[in-house]
Design an enzyme around this catalytic site. Structure first.
Site, PDB file in Angstrom:
ATOM      1  CB  CYS A 171      -2.181   3.838   9.563  1.00 17.11           C
ATOM      2  SG  CYS A 171      -3.628   4.498  10.605  1.00 17.11           S
ATOM      3  NE  ARG A 221      -3.915   0.268   2.313  1.00 23.35           N
ATOM      4  CZ  ARG A 221      -4.335   0.740   3.559  1.00 23.35           C
ATOM      5  NH1 ARG A 221      -4.559  -0.141   4.553  1.00 23.35           N
ATOM      6  NH2 ARG A 221      -5.180   1.876   3.258  1.00 23.35           N
TER       7      ARG A 221
END
Length: 278
Positions: free
Chosen positions: A235, A176
Site C-alpha cells: 500500500c 493514487r
C-alpha cells in the site's frame, strides 16, 4: 480460528481475552478517550506498531519495530501465547487493527482476531463505550518464536511485479495508483507491473468485510492463476495492505506476503514509476 470476530461473540468476555484499540493519527489518543470498548488497551500506530523513521527511503513511513521491542510491548499489554487478542480500530480495520493482527500472526501468535466493522459495529450494536484510560497488568516480554514471517524487501517486490508467475497487489485508491493524486508521499504512481485492488472493495456498505466466499471470488479473479504464496501485497506504508491480507486470510487464502516499505519506500528510491493500468 477465524481472523474475524463479530461484536456479539462471547469471546469478548473470555478469561484470557485482551482487547486492543488500535488507532492512528495525531488525535488517536483523544479519540480513544472519547469512547472505546471496556478494558480496551490503547495502541497507537506510530508509537507502538512501527519503528521510528529516520529515512523513509529505507523501510518506508511505517517500518516494523524490532522484534525485541514488539515482544516487550506485548508483555506490557499483558499478552502471552495463551492470550486471546481481539483488535479493532475506528476505520473498519484499515488504519491499525489489521496491521496489529498481521504483526501478531507474523510472530506466531494464533489466537488473534479483528472486530468486523470496528468501533462503528460496537456503536451500532448499542455497546456502552468507556472513557477510562485502561491500564493492563504487565507480564514478561512475549516469547516470540521467530522474527516477522511473510515479508519481502524492495528488490523482491520489484522483480515480482515484472514476473509472469507472481502478482504484486497495490491496495491504495485507484487515483493514487494511477498517479492522478498523491496526498502523502512525494511522487505519484505505482510500481510497474503491480495491479490495483483497492482495499475498500473488501468492505460492504456498513464497513464490514464481505463474506468469505465473495472475497475469495474477487481475489481469485484479480490474481488469476498466480499461486497464493507468490502474491505480494503493498500500500502506501505497509499498514492498509494488512487489511487485504486479513481479508485473504478470512477467505481461506494462505501464503501472500507483505512488502512493508510499500510505495513510501519505492517512490523515494529513484526507481521506475508507472501511471497507467497494467
Amino acid at each position: 480460528m477465524s481472523p474475524i470476530i463479530e461484536i456479539n461473540d462471547p469471546a469478548f468476555n473470555g478469561p484470557n481475552t485482551i482487547i486492543i484499540d488500535a488507532r492512528g493519527g495525531q488525535d488517536s489518543y483523544q479519540r480513544y478517550l472519547a469512547g472505546h470498548l471496556k478494558n480496551a488497551i490503547y495502541a497507537d500506530l506510530d508509537k507502538h506498531l512501527a519503528a521510528k523513521v529516520t529515512d523513509a527511503a529505507i523501510g518506508g513511513r511505517h517500518p516494523l519495530p524490532p522484534i525485541n521491542d514488539f515482544s516487550a510491548l506485548l508483555g506490557n499489554w499483558g499478552i502471552t501465547p495463551q492470550s486471546h487478542v481481539i483488535v479493532y480500530d475506528d476505520k473498519s480495520a484499515a488504519m491499525s487493527a489489521a496491521r496489529l493482527w498481521w504483526m501478531l500472526s507474523a510472530i506466531g501468535h494464533t489466537k488473534v482476531q479483528v472486530l468486523n466493522g470496528g468501533l462503528t459495529a460496537a456503536k451500532n450494536a448499542g455497546i456502552v463505550l468507556s472513557t477510562d484510560d485502561y491500564a493492563p497488568n504487565a507480564v514478561a516480554p512475549y516469547p516470540a518464536i521467530h522474527n516477522y514471517k511473510g515479508t519481502v524487501a524492495i528488490e523482491e517486490a520489484g522483480t515480482a511485479a515484472q514476473s509472469e508467475d507472481q502478482t504484486v497487489i497495490d491496495v491504495r485508491e485507484t487515483p493514487r495508483y494511477l498517479g492522478q493524486t498523491e496526498p502523502i508521499d512525494l511522487i505519484a504512481g505505482h510500481i510497474p507491473g503491480a495491479i490495483n485492488l483497492p482495499y475498500i472493495l473488501n468492505l460492504d456498505s456498513e464497513g464490514k468485510y464481505l463474506l468469505p466466499e465473495a472475497l475469495r471470488k474477487a481475489y481469485d479473479e484479480a490474481i488469476g492463476k498466480t499461486p497464493y504464496e507468490k502474491i505480494i501485497v503493498h500500500c502506501g506504508s505497509g499498514v492498509t495492505a494488512c487489511h487485504t491480507l486479513l481479508g485473504m486470510a478470512y477467505a481461506g487464502i494462505e501464503g501472500p506476503k507483505l512488502y512493508v516499505g510499500s510505495w513510501s519506500e519505492w517512490s523515494r528510491r529513484d526507481l521506475p514509476i508507472a501511471t497507467s493500468q497494467k
